[in-house]
Every structure is written in C-alpha cells, then in structure tokens.
Design a protein around this motif. Structure first.
Motif, mmCIF file in Angstrom:
data_model
loop_
_atom_site.group_PDB
_atom_site.id
_atom_site.type_symbol
_atom_site.label_atom_id
_atom_site.label_comp_id
_atom_site.label_asym_id
_atom_site.label_seq_id
_atom_site.Cartn_x
_atom_site.Cartn_y
_atom_site.Cartn_z
ATOM 1 N N LEU A 91 0.838 -1.194 0.000
ATOM 2 C CA LEU A 91 0.000 0.000 0.000
ATOM 3 C C LEU A 91 0.879 1.252 0.000
ATOM 4 O O LEU A 91 1.840 1.336 0.779
ATOM 5 N N PRO A 92 0.559 2.219 -0.847
ATOM 6 C CA PRO A 92 1.363 3.440 -0.944
ATOM 7 C C PRO A 92 1.507 4.195 0.374
ATOM 8 O O PRO A 92 2.560 4.763 0.658
ATOM 9 N N MET A 93 0.461 4.215 1.195
ATOM 10 C CA MET A 93 0.547 4.956 2.454
ATOM 11 C C MET A 93 1.552 4.350 3.426
ATOM 12 O O MET A 93 1.920 4.973 4.407
ATOM 13 N N PHE A 111 -7.024 10.333 -1.769
ATOM 14 C CA PHE A 111 -7.824 10.865 -0.662
ATOM 15 C C PHE A 111 -6.931 11.202 0.531
ATOM 16 O O PHE A 111 -7.044 12.271 1.118
ATOM 17 N N ILE A 112 -6.057 10.287 0.892
ATOM 18 C CA ILE A 112 -5.172 10.503 2.040
ATOM 19 C C ILE A 112 -4.255 11.693 1.792
ATOM 20 O O ILE A 112 -4.034 12.518 2.680
ATOM 21 N N GLN A 113 -3.747 11.797 0.581
ATOM 22 C CA GLN A 113 -2.868 12.921 0.250
ATOM 23 C C GLN A 113 -3.632 14.249 0.307
ATOM 24 O O GLN A 113 -3.130 15.240 0.842
ATOM 25 N N GLU A 114 -4.845 14.280 -0.234
ATOM 26 C CA GLU A 114 -5.647 15.514 -0.239
ATOM 27 C C GLU A 114 -6.114 15.920 1.157
ATOM 28 O O GLU A 114 -6.424 17.081 1.398
ATOM 29 N N HIS A 115 -6.184 14.967 2.065
ATOM 30 C CA HIS A 115 -6.660 15.232 3.429
ATOM 31 C C HIS A 115 -5.581 14.886 4.458
ATOM 32 O O HIS A 115 -5.896 14.470 5.577
ATOM 33 N N ALA A 116 -4.338 15.086 4.092
ATOM 34 C CA ALA A 116 -3.219 14.683 4.950
ATOM 35 C C ALA A 116 -3.268 15.299 6.343
ATOM 36 O O ALA A 116 -2.876 14.662 7.325
ATOM 37 N N ASP A 117 -3.768 16.515 6.453
ATOM 38 C CA ASP A 117 -3.797 17.191 7.753
ATOM 39 C C ASP A 117 -4.894 16.674 8.681
ATOM 40 O O ASP A 117 -4.868 16.929 9.884
#
Length: 169
Positions: free
Chosen positions: A40-42, A57-63
């Motif tokens: 998995l990339p994360m 999604f995770i990148q766009e909502h990292a904070d």
C-alpha cells in the motif's frame, strides 16, 4: 467448514451523554481487505498503484487523516476481523456480548449524523450481513449484492465500480 454467525437480537442503544453535540468532523474507516501493508502506498509501496483512489484521498486530506502505523488484524479470517474492528472487542468474547454492543453508526445515529457503509464485497456470507446490519443499519448500505456489475471472484466486485456507484449515491 463454513463458520456461521448466530442470528442476533436488537443491539443495545449507545450511551451518549445528553450534552454531547454533533462532532465537527467526518469519520471514514477504510478497510483494506486482502491488501498487505507492504503493498500500500501509504506505507511506502511504490512499485505500482495498488490503491490510487485511497492514496489520493489521504494525500488531499493529509492534515486530517490518520494512517495507523501499527494496525494489526486479530485474525486472517475476514468475518472475525471485521467484527472486532467494528465492535472494538476481541472475537473471543461471548457472542451475546458481541451481538449487543453498538456499532460505529449507532453512535452516529444517536448524534443525528448521516451514516453509510460501502463495500465491494458481498456481505451475506457467514451471516455477517445479519450480524452487523439487520437492526438499525447505516442510512446508506451498499455492497456487491446491490450492484449490477460482474463479480471479480465469488464474493466481490472491482473496487472501481464500487467507488463510482458510491459517488453517484
């Protein structure tokens, strides 16, 4: 041999203090069944895009996203893991207790929050559907049973179809 979960009685309503307000955030739980963390990339995997939509999604909502670095399953058997994740209890607990404890969407319902559960899997195996959803299910419940797409295996459809269907819902 197939393990069948027992039919359950109505779950207990969650105990939510009267002064509790609606949370100022959304809660999404991504279950990555059959995807190992080392693919998995994360978790650092870069050879090929194994979960592009989730990664985006995770990148766009990292904070505001939590990726658990040390999340372990209590079982390789999906039914047991899913029940433990959703109840917060070990699967070795008495089935009566497992079937009474409120699930995440029950807490959200008590707060007046809209809920959904979306899965690319067919959830009727081993009575998991009845065990989790027969009483007071999420407001929107979508699984491979509801889709009109070809099954990739005997129990699920391509995640891309599920994501597209969910976006239209």
């Amino acid at each position: 041999e197939q393990t069948e979960l027992p039919m359950i009685t109505r779950r207990a309503p969650p105990q939510v203090p009267a002064e509790t307000s609606t949370p100022p955030y959304d809660v999404l739980i991504f279950l990555t069944e059959s995807l190992r963390p080392d693919h998995l990339p994360m978790y650092g995997y870069t050879k090929r895009p194994t979960a592009p939509a989730m990664s985006r999604f995770i990148q766009e909502h990292a904070d505001t996203t939590i990726v658990y670095e040390r999340a372990y399953s209590n079982s390789a058997y999906t039914v047991f893991s899913l029940i433990s994740i959703l109840t917060g209890l070990s699967i070795v607990r008495d089935v009566e207790m497992l079937s009474r404890v409120p699930l995440p969407w029950h807490y959200a319902h008590a707060l007046g929050v809209e809920t959904f559960f979306i899965s690319a899997q067919e959830l009727r195996w081993s009575n998991v559907f009845d065990f989790l959803f027969v009483y007071d299910p999420p407001h929107t419940l979508q699984s491979a049973t509801d889709a009109h797409h070809p099954l990739v295996n005997d129990l699920g459809i391509d995640d891309a179809f599920t994501a597209a269907d969910a976006a239209r819902t």
